[in-house]
Design a protein around this motif. Sequence first.
Motif, PDB file in Angstrom:
ATOM      1  N   ASP A 255      59.482  -7.989   3.326  1.00 15.32           N
ATOM      2  CA  ASP A 255      58.995  -6.813   4.035  1.00 15.32           C
ATOM      3  C   ASP A 255      59.718  -5.573   3.518  1.00 15.32           C
ATOM      4  O   ASP A 255      60.768  -5.189   4.033  1.00 15.32           O
ATOM      5  N   LYS A 257      58.879  -2.512   3.824  1.00 15.21           N
ATOM      6  CA  LYS A 257      58.890  -1.441   4.816  1.00 15.21           C
ATOM      7  C   LYS A 257      60.019  -1.629   5.818  1.00 15.21           C
ATOM      8  O   LYS A 257      60.561  -0.657   6.355  1.00 15.21           O
ATOM      9  N   TYR A 259      62.884  -2.600   5.072  1.00 15.83           N
ATOM     10  CA  TYR A 259      64.123  -2.210   4.385  1.00 15.83           C
ATOM     11  C   TYR A 259      64.112  -0.722   4.053  1.00 15.83           C
ATOM     12  O   TYR A 259      65.113  -0.030   4.190  1.00 15.83           O
ATOM     13  N   HIS A 260      62.960  -0.235   3.588  1.00 17.47           N
ATOM     14  CA  HIS A 260      62.748   1.188   3.314  1.00 17.47           C
ATOM     15  C   HIS A 260      61.432   1.579   3.969  1.00 17.47           C
ATOM     16  O   HIS A 260      60.374   1.107   3.542  1.00 17.47           O
ATOM     17  N   LYS A 261      61.464   2.425   4.977  1.00 14.39           N
ATOM     18  CA  LYS A 261      60.260   2.709   5.754  1.00 14.39           C
ATOM     19  C   LYS A 261      59.135   3.309   4.918  1.00 14.39           C
ATOM     20  O   LYS A 261      57.965   3.246   5.292  1.00 14.39           O
ATOM     21  N   GLU A 262      59.488   3.884   3.760  1.00 17.34           N
ATOM     22  CA  GLU A 262      58.450   4.476   2.905  1.00 17.34           C
ATOM     23  C   GLU A 262      57.804   3.452   1.973  1.00 17.34           C
ATOM     24  O   GLU A 262      56.837   3.747   1.275  1.00 17.34           O
ATOM     25  N   ASP A 263      58.342   2.222   1.959  1.00 19.72           N
ATOM     26  CA  ASP A 263      57.790   1.189   1.089  1.00 19.72           C
ATOM     27  C   ASP A 263      56.622   0.498   1.802  1.00 19.72           C
ATOM     28  O   ASP A 263      56.813  -0.408   2.613  1.00 19.72           O
ATOM     29  N   ILE A 264      55.421   0.924   1.487  1.00 22.15           N
ATOM     30  CA  ILE A 264      54.229   0.370   2.137  1.00 22.15           C
ATOM     31  C   ILE A 264      53.380  -0.418   1.139  1.00 22.15           C
ATOM     32  O   ILE A 264      52.166  -0.550   1.293  1.00 22.15           O
ATOM     33  N   ASP A 267      51.682  -3.281   2.882  1.00 21.56           N
ATOM     34  CA  ASP A 267      50.806  -2.769   3.937  1.00 21.56           C
ATOM     35  C   ASP A 267      49.507  -2.228   3.352  1.00 21.56           C
ATOM     36  O   ASP A 267      48.436  -2.386   3.944  1.00 21.56           O
ATOM     37  N   GLU A 268      49.600  -1.610   2.184  1.00 23.84           N
ATOM     38  CA  GLU A 268      48.404  -1.114   1.511  1.00 23.84           C
ATOM     39  C   GLU A 268      47.655  -2.246   0.811  1.00 23.84           C
ATOM     40  O   GLU A 268      46.426  -2.313   0.867  1.00 23.84           O
ATOM     41  N   LYS A 271      45.856  -4.419   3.501  1.00 18.41           N
ATOM     42  CA  LYS A 271      45.413  -3.646   4.669  1.00 18.41           C
ATOM     43  C   LYS A 271      44.166  -4.218   5.328  1.00 18.41           C
ATOM     44  O   LYS A 271      43.892  -3.923   6.499  1.00 18.41           O
ATOM     45  N   ARG A 277      55.098  -9.242  11.228  1.00 13.97           N
ATOM     46  CA  ARG A 277      56.495  -9.109  10.800  1.00 13.97           C
ATOM     47  C   ARG A 277      57.345 -10.051  11.645  1.00 13.97           C
ATOM     48  O   ARG A 277      57.330  -9.979  12.877  1.00 13.97           O
TER      49      ARG A 277
END
Length: 309
Positions: A255, A257, A259-264, A267-268, A271, A277
């Motif tokens: 996951d 995201k 670890y780094h909230k901007e790592d999507i 998620d993309e 989708k 999670r």
Amino acid sequence: MILQPSIKIKAKPFLKWAGGKTQLLPIIDSFLPKSFQKENNITYIEPFVGGGAMLFFMLQKYRNIKHAIINDLNPHLVKAYKVIRDEPHILIDSLQEIQSKYQTLDGYENQKAFYLDIRTRFNTLALTDIETASYLIFMNRTCFNGLYRENSKGNFNVPFGKYSNPTICDPSLILANSELLQKVEITHGDFSKTETYVNGYTFVYLDPPYRPLNATSNFNAYVKTAFDDSEQIRLRNFYVSLSEKGCHEILSNSDGKGYHKEDIFFDELYKDFKIERIYAKRSINANPIKRGSITELLIRNYTICQGIK
């Protein structure tokens, strides 16, 4: 009722494997589709079998799995599975001989020399399948942290560990695994080849090399070729293809995201599917401080009660 909740687990992974799913089995089990319990003739596929925790769990709990296919890109691992299935008693004899020699050695340096000799043989000689399986199991029980790692040349390169009295040969485990593997077809190669085995009600569990959370956690060297982002994208396309064929699927991965909230990235990438999670504790890390609970992803293509969307 097909579901057997109070099963005694006899078969289990014969190797310690980075990213093994033993601790997550109850969670993954809770996300299986309800229809899974009602089907009488299930085909079960694992394109990345690894240590096989999910495989052994599923085959023992769900006896309605009539045909299973496991695959891996690591040729040594595939040979070990085949040897356990087809020649368990010969493997036991070989491991007992290695264990006897190892246990008679006096001192760390002598045991280390024995380990390094086996490692050299494993990497350089043309071995029989029995030797390959025996050496692989021996090294897994005696190497540092029970890792499996290859360098760019495809050579196993994990250093010697420090274990006072490792169990190198476990006859009861090998025989239990062999019995369970009798209905399993074992293949070697790219994950995509398993698509040809889809037949009737098919459930697929995908546990690929995880996408690294950072530069220092880049451990997916189970084979010499890296499983990079282009491979993750190719795997997603494979996931879509299986979904279009009507398969039920669960895929595990790291996951980013979490670890780094901007790592999507995932998620993309997924989708159009259901992303869960969950928490997992990872113990294979050179730095004990960095061992702990992190979130991982479970991605499925069905609603639990209703089947595929």
